[in-house]
Design an enzyme around this catalytic site. Structure first.
Site, mmCIF file in Angstrom:
data_model
loop_
_atom_site.group_PDB
_atom_site.id
_atom_site.type_symbol
_atom_site.label_atom_id
_atom_site.label_comp_id
_atom_site.label_asym_id
_atom_site.label_seq_id
_atom_site.Cartn_x
_atom_site.Cartn_y
_atom_site.Cartn_z
ATOM 1 N N GLN A 94 3.644 5.986 -0.970
ATOM 2 C CA GLN A 94 3.236 4.608 -0.705
ATOM 3 C C GLN A 94 2.266 4.533 0.470
ATOM 4 O O GLN A 94 1.742 3.468 0.770
ATOM 5 C CB GLN A 94 4.479 3.756 -0.409
ATOM 6 N N ASN A 95 2.068 5.656 1.149
ATOM 7 C CA ASN A 95 1.188 5.691 2.312
ATOM 8 C C ASN A 95 -0.274 5.793 1.885
ATOM 9 O O ASN A 95 -0.580 6.310 0.812
ATOM 10 C CB ASN A 95 1.560 6.880 3.205
ATOM 11 N N VAL A 96 -1.152 5.352 2.761
ATOM 12 C CA VAL A 96 -2.586 5.359 2.455
ATOM 13 C C VAL A 96 -3.349 6.282 3.395
ATOM 14 O O VAL A 96 -4.571 6.217 3.487
ATOM 15 C CB VAL A 96 -3.168 3.925 2.530
ATOM 16 N N ASP A 97 -2.616 7.177 4.073
ATOM 17 C CA ASP A 97 -3.227 8.006 5.119
ATOM 18 C C ASP A 97 -3.690 9.379 4.652
ATOM 19 O O ASP A 97 -4.293 10.127 5.422
ATOM 20 C CB ASP A 97 -2.270 8.158 6.297
ATOM 21 N N HIS A 152 -0.723 3.379 -3.477
ATOM 22 C CA HIS A 152 -1.420 2.223 -2.903
ATOM 23 C C HIS A 152 -2.852 2.532 -2.506
ATOM 24 O O HIS A 152 -3.478 1.751 -1.781
ATOM 25 C CB HIS A 152 -0.639 1.694 -1.705
ATOM 26 N N CYS A 171 -16.496 -1.908 -3.398
ATOM 27 C CA CYS A 171 -17.151 -3.194 -3.578
ATOM 28 C C CYS A 171 -16.471 -3.948 -4.716
ATOM 29 O O CYS A 171 -16.320 -3.412 -5.819
ATOM 30 C CB CYS A 171 -18.642 -3.006 -3.882
ATOM 31 N N CYS A 181 -19.606 -4.640 -7.636
ATOM 32 C CA CYS A 181 -20.194 -3.567 -8.456
ATOM 33 C C CYS A 181 -19.302 -2.345 -8.568
ATOM 34 O O CYS A 181 -19.631 -1.393 -9.262
ATOM 35 C CB CYS A 181 -21.558 -3.160 -7.920
ATOM 36 N N GLY A 199 11.661 8.364 3.947
ATOM 37 C CA GLY A 199 10.870 7.531 4.843
ATOM 38 C C GLY A 199 10.460 6.197 4.273
ATOM 39 O O GLY A 199 9.437 5.649 4.680
ATOM 40 N N SER A 200 11.242 5.645 3.362
ATOM 41 C CA SER A 200 10.901 4.343 2.770
ATOM 42 C C SER A 200 12.134 3.475 2.640
ATOM 43 O O SER A 200 13.181 3.939 2.176
ATOM 44 C CB SER A 200 10.265 4.527 1.387
#
Length: 275
Positions: free
Chosen positions: A101-104, A119, A127, A130, A218-219
């Site tokens: 679930q992390n975006v790192d 995620h 964008c 486009c 960790g969640s």
């Protein structure tokens, strides 16, 4: 060996194919804060909503000013022992898929290969007009060029890569548009109020269905996008182990619940089964 480490090691050793579902608690050891307290409640104000980001120029100014301030520290974070332990577990043939679930991107940087970034990744910018995807580092340069005299002191770094700033500090912040079409730029992550792309969910669900064990680490699973996988595993009677500080939404579904920091328990358990 503590009882918690022994129990987790036994769970990992008994499974042949595990799916890991990781959350913000895995990255706290890398200096990236988590979102929630031990009760699963928000530690801070909730992150920006997608609807506000799209509809309100002031919300975009606030988001990008905070992101601009927090990005240098966020982008310099390095994997910790929990990330490394999951990489070793995959190399040993135990992990089928790691859903994060992390975006790192710290799992990938630690060497995990089969990672589903549920995620998205904060290192990319998309964008909305486009669909062009560019590097977040390039957006940082554009933000700096558009705001040469802007400066604000961060009062706190946030889990989603931005920073807590004084009120109204982003009111004069200029936000560049897409260089290709002039459209609105958004971090290539699933914001609150957005849905995870269907294909990504289906890929993750298929992995859960293949596995004979689900490890949640960790969640708190308070967000449905992650909780659904625990619920799916439980419906299939797949054993679930949870390692997390405090309560989670899936505690009643777990066959093993360890209330502890995964940074300490997970590496020790992986070392134990490697002996």
């Amino acid at each position: 060996m503590t009882p918690e480490v022994r129990s987790l090691a036994e769970f990992l050793d008994a499974a042949e194919s595990i799916v890991v579902l990781s959350g913000a608690g895995v990255s706290t050891g890398s200096g990236i804060p988590d979102y929630r307290d031990r009760n699963g409640d928000w530690k801070h104000a909730q992150p920006i909503q997608f609807g506000d980001f799209v509809r309100k120029p002031s919300a975009r100014q606030r988001y990008w000013s905070r992101s601009y301030t927090g990005w240098p520290r966020f982008s310099q974070a390095v994997p910790n022992d929990a990330h490394a332990a999951l990489t070793r577990l995959e190399s040993a043939g135990k992990v089928d898929t790691l859903i994060t679930q992390n975006v790192d991107e710290l799992h990938a940087r630690a060497g995990s290969r089969n990672v589903i970034d549920l995620h998205g990744r904060l290192s990319k910018v998309r964008c909305l007009k486009c669909d062009t995807v560019t590097e977040r580092a390039r957006m940082q340069e554009a933000l700096e060029a558009a705001n040469p005299d802007w400066h604000a002191e961060a009062t706190e770094i946030r889990a989603d890569g931005d920073a807590e700033l004084p009120n109204d500090s982003g009111a004069q912040f200029a936000v560049p548009d897409c260089e290709a079409c002039g459209g609105m730029l958004k971090p290539d992550v699933v914001m609150f109020g957005e849905s995870v792309p269907r294909a990504r969910v289906q890929e993750a669900m298929a992995a859960v269905e293949r596995a004979d064990g689900l490890l949640v680490t960790g969640s708190s699973l308070m967000v449905f996008s992650g909780f659904r996988f625990a619920r799916h595993a439980a419906a299939a009677e797949t054993p679930i182990a949870i390692v997390n500080r405090g309560r989670t939404r899936a505690d009643e579904l777990a066959s093993l619940k360890i209330d502890a920091d995964c940074l300490h328990v997970l590496p020790a358990a992986v070392r134990a089964i490697a002996r």
